[in-house]
Design a protein around this motif. Sequence first.
Motif, short mmCIF file in Angstrom:
data_model
loop_
_atom_site.label_atom_id
_atom_site.label_comp_id
_atom_site.label_asym_id
_atom_site.label_seq_id
_atom_site.Cartn_x
_atom_site.Cartn_y
_atom_site.Cartn_z
N UNK A 89 0.81 -1.22 0.00
CA UNK A 89 0.00 0.00 0.00
C UNK A 89 0.85 1.27 0.00
N UNK A 90 2.00 1.22 0.68
CA UNK A 90 2.86 2.39 0.70
C UNK A 90 3.34 2.79 -0.69
N UNK A 91 3.55 1.79 -1.53
CA UNK A 91 3.97 2.06 -2.91
C UNK A 91 2.85 2.76 -3.68
N UNK A 156 -7.85 8.40 3.75
CA UNK A 156 -9.30 8.45 3.98
C UNK A 156 -10.00 7.37 3.16
N UNK A 157 -9.63 7.30 1.90
CA UNK A 157 -10.24 6.31 1.02
C UNK A 157 -9.92 4.89 1.48
N UNK A 158 -8.69 4.67 1.97
CA UNK A 158 -8.28 3.34 2.40
C UNK A 158 -9.03 2.88 3.65
N UNK A 159 -9.27 3.79 4.57
CA UNK A 159 -9.86 3.43 5.85
C UNK A 159 -11.38 3.39 5.83
N UNK A 160 -11.99 4.05 4.85
CA UNK A 160 -13.45 4.10 4.79
C UNK A 160 -13.99 2.83 4.14
N UNK A 213 5.99 11.94 8.57
CA UNK A 213 5.39 11.06 9.57
C UNK A 213 4.28 10.23 8.95
N UNK A 214 3.43 10.87 8.17
CA UNK A 214 2.33 10.16 7.53
C UNK A 214 2.84 9.10 6.55
N UNK A 218 2.61 4.56 6.69
CA UNK A 218 1.65 4.12 5.67
C UNK A 218 1.13 2.71 5.92
N UNK A 219 1.97 1.83 6.45
CA UNK A 219 1.53 0.46 6.69
C UNK A 219 0.44 0.40 7.77
N UNK A 220 0.47 1.38 8.67
CA UNK A 220 -0.55 1.42 9.73
C UNK A 220 -1.83 2.08 9.24
N UNK A 221 -1.67 3.19 8.54
CA UNK A 221 -2.84 3.92 8.07
C UNK A 221 -3.48 3.28 6.84
N UNK A 222 -2.75 2.42 6.16
CA UNK A 222 -3.26 1.76 4.97
C UNK A 222 -3.10 0.25 5.13
N UNK A 223 -3.77 -0.38 6.09
CA UNK A 223 -3.64 -1.82 6.26
C UNK A 223 -4.10 -2.56 5.03
#
Length: 231
Positions: A89-91, A156-160, A213-214, A218-223
């Motif tokens: 996801x980070x990529x 936002x899109x990833x977590x929703x 920081x964001x 990325x691995x945490x915010x975009x599981x």
Amino acid sequence: MSTPSALPTLLSTTVRRSLVVGRVSLAISCFMVVIYSAGFGFGGGVLISIGAYILPIFSVAGGIGGALVYSNDRLKGVLEYVVAYGIRPGRLLVNAVVASAVQVTIILGLGIGAGVATYRLSGHPFVPALDLVLLGYTVPMSYLSAALMTTVGVYWTSLASPRSGMNSPLGVLPMIGLVPTGAVLILALAAPPAHAAQLVAAAELAIFIVLMVLWTRSERFMPTERLLSPG
């Protein structure tokens, strides 16, 4: 024995698609930035005092293509296949940010080119203040604001939930990108002139640190499991 090929980054594909998907906002921003910058350039000092501070607005508005591509792929389940092939996801976040930066570069190139060209053609002399405001505020704030906008949009899109129909933040993303631009501008105008440049530099550094920081989280915010289609 053949060596397995490296995974594709999809960067060039993302950039190309972002130019297509975001072509309307990009075209409008390019048209408007040329008109406004050319007008400010004819005004001489107006380009330095006003025009250079407005350019990031057009950059943010026209740099939404990277987030658009990511959101569309998320809704259509494309990311599920991409992640299944081993792309992290980070990529995907990096691809979206770079795609946005390409659009910002196009807008800045046209805007700064039109403004400086009309400024010089109308007989105004070169002054160091023009370079200072363009290199110290216009260019870095354009890229930083667009990067922040894209990063927030991707997270936002990833977590929703894609089922809710409300997972896309695209309608408010330009506003998110304009918040740091407007805040820094207001602070700079309110500060004593002797400290305005230092204040702008400090604010830009703060935005950059937030972005770092964001990006590193990325691995945490975009599981990965959030990118899979619901069962």
